[in-house]
Motif scaffolding. Structure first.
Motif, PDB file in Angstrom:
ATOM      1  N   VAL A  62      57.157 -24.998  -9.155  1.00  0.00           N
ATOM      2  CA  VAL A  62      56.538 -23.918  -8.498  1.00  0.00           C
ATOM      3  C   VAL A  62      56.960 -22.509  -9.322  1.00  0.00           C
ATOM      4  O   VAL A  62      58.130 -22.369  -9.903  1.00  0.00           O
ATOM      5  CB  VAL A  62      57.242 -23.428  -7.147  1.00  0.00           C
ATOM      6  CG1 VAL A  62      56.980 -22.220  -6.299  1.00  0.00           C
ATOM      7  CG2 VAL A  62      57.074 -24.490  -6.106  1.00  0.00           C
ATOM      8  N   GLU A  63      55.949 -21.909  -9.565  1.00  0.00           N
ATOM      9  CA  GLU A  63      56.120 -20.834 -10.482  1.00  0.00           C
ATOM     10  C   GLU A  63      56.327 -19.598  -9.788  1.00  0.00           C
ATOM     11  O   GLU A  63      55.826 -18.983  -8.800  1.00  0.00           O
ATOM     12  CB  GLU A  63      54.912 -20.460 -11.427  1.00  0.00           C
ATOM     13  CG  GLU A  63      54.912 -19.270 -12.396  1.00  0.00           C
ATOM     14  CD  GLU A  63      53.546 -19.037 -13.121  1.00  0.00           C
ATOM     15  OE1 GLU A  63      53.412 -18.317 -13.885  1.00  0.00           O
ATOM     16  OE2 GLU A  63      52.843 -20.103 -13.078  1.00  0.00           O
ATOM     17  N   GLY A  64      57.591 -18.731 -10.145  1.00  0.00           N
ATOM     18  CA  GLY A  64      58.117 -17.646  -9.432  1.00  0.00           C
ATOM     19  C   GLY A  64      56.964 -16.540  -9.299  1.00  0.00           C
ATOM     20  O   GLY A  64      56.383 -16.298 -10.600  1.00  0.00           O
ATOM     21  N   GLY A  65      56.598 -15.995  -8.266  1.00  0.00           N
ATOM     22  CA  GLY A  65      55.720 -14.831  -8.186  1.00  0.00           C
ATOM     23  C   GLY A  65      54.227 -15.524  -7.973  1.00  0.00           C
ATOM     24  O   GLY A  65      53.308 -14.730  -7.852  1.00  0.00           O
ATOM     25  N   GLU A  66      54.003 -16.670  -8.355  1.00  0.00           N
ATOM     26  CA  GLU A  66      52.778 -17.130  -8.154  1.00  0.00           C
ATOM     27  C   GLU A  66      52.622 -18.212  -6.949  1.00  0.00           C
ATOM     28  O   GLU A  66      53.259 -18.982  -6.724  1.00  0.00           O
ATOM     29  CB  GLU A  66      52.369 -18.174  -9.410  1.00  0.00           C
ATOM     30  CG  GLU A  66      50.915 -18.937  -9.303  1.00  0.00           C
ATOM     31  CD  GLU A  66      50.001 -18.177  -9.258  1.00  0.00           C
ATOM     32  OE1 GLU A  66      49.146 -17.899  -8.318  1.00  0.00           O
ATOM     33  OE2 GLU A  66      49.797 -17.324 -10.299  1.00  0.00           O
ATOM     34  N   ASN A  67      51.728 -17.474  -5.914  1.00  0.00           N
ATOM     35  CA  ASN A  67      51.686 -18.272  -4.382  1.00  0.00           C
ATOM     36  C   ASN A  67      50.464 -18.912  -4.251  1.00  0.00           C
ATOM     37  O   ASN A  67      50.220 -19.678  -3.210  1.00  0.00           O
ATOM     38  CB  ASN A  67      51.874 -17.054  -3.457  1.00  0.00           C
ATOM     39  CG  ASN A  67      53.182 -16.684  -3.380  1.00  0.00           C
ATOM     40  OD1 ASN A  67      54.142 -17.166  -3.868  1.00  0.00           O
ATOM     41  ND2 ASN A  67      53.200 -15.257  -3.217  1.00  0.00           N
TER      42      ASN A  67
END
Length: 155
Positions: free
Chosen positions: A48-53
């Motif tokens: 999971v990439e931080g800030g990418e939902n």
């Protein structure tokens, strides 16, 4: 263009195959009615990439493969294949496990090899006898399951 297709332009039938063990010589009792477990699958790791939902990254991790399974009618105990299975599975780890290469070949109607898969460092991990049933008229079947280090397709 003709070399791109199989005989008559159709996929080959899956019933004409051979199985060899060890040095490639055909063991007299290596006639099997079914082979399964020829597959490769890439495992992935979800990141999971931080800030990418909107999505989750699927990163390649490793290659996994199922066990190779061979089915046939029960054979004599004096065969080299049965001896290998007995030594490995009934040896109480007193004897060394001796891995071998197992080669499965899919053949054409004229006997030419269309596809071949080699299973490297294979050894038996399960020897299963299918259930007996007095109400059916069927052949007694044994299934041998093998683990292996890796496989490679040669054709």
């Amino acid at each position: 263009m003709a070399g791109e297709f199989f005989e008559g332009g159709y996929p080959p039938p899956a019933f004409y195959f051979t199985v060899t063990f060890g040095n490639g010589s055909q063991v007299p009792d290596a006639s099997f009615s079914e082979v399964s477990g020829i597959a490769l699958e890439m495992e992935t790791e979800a990141v999971v990439e931080g800030g990418e939902n909107r999505f989750v990254h699927q990163l390649p991790k490793s290659i996994k493969h199922p066990n190779l399974e061979l089915k046939r009618g029960i054979t004599m105990l004096n065969s080299p294949l049965v001896k290998w299975c007995k030594d490995t599975l009934e040896g109480d780890f007193m004897k060394l496990i001796v891995p071998q290469t197992i080669v499965v070949k899919l053949n054409g109607a004229d006997g030419t090899v269309l596809r071949a898969w080699a299973f490297i460092n294979a050894y038996p991990i399960k020897w299963d006898i299918e259930g007996f049933n007095a109400t059916k008229n069927e052949v007694a079947i044994e299934k041998m399951t093998f683990a292996y280090t890796y496989s490679k397709r040669s054709k």
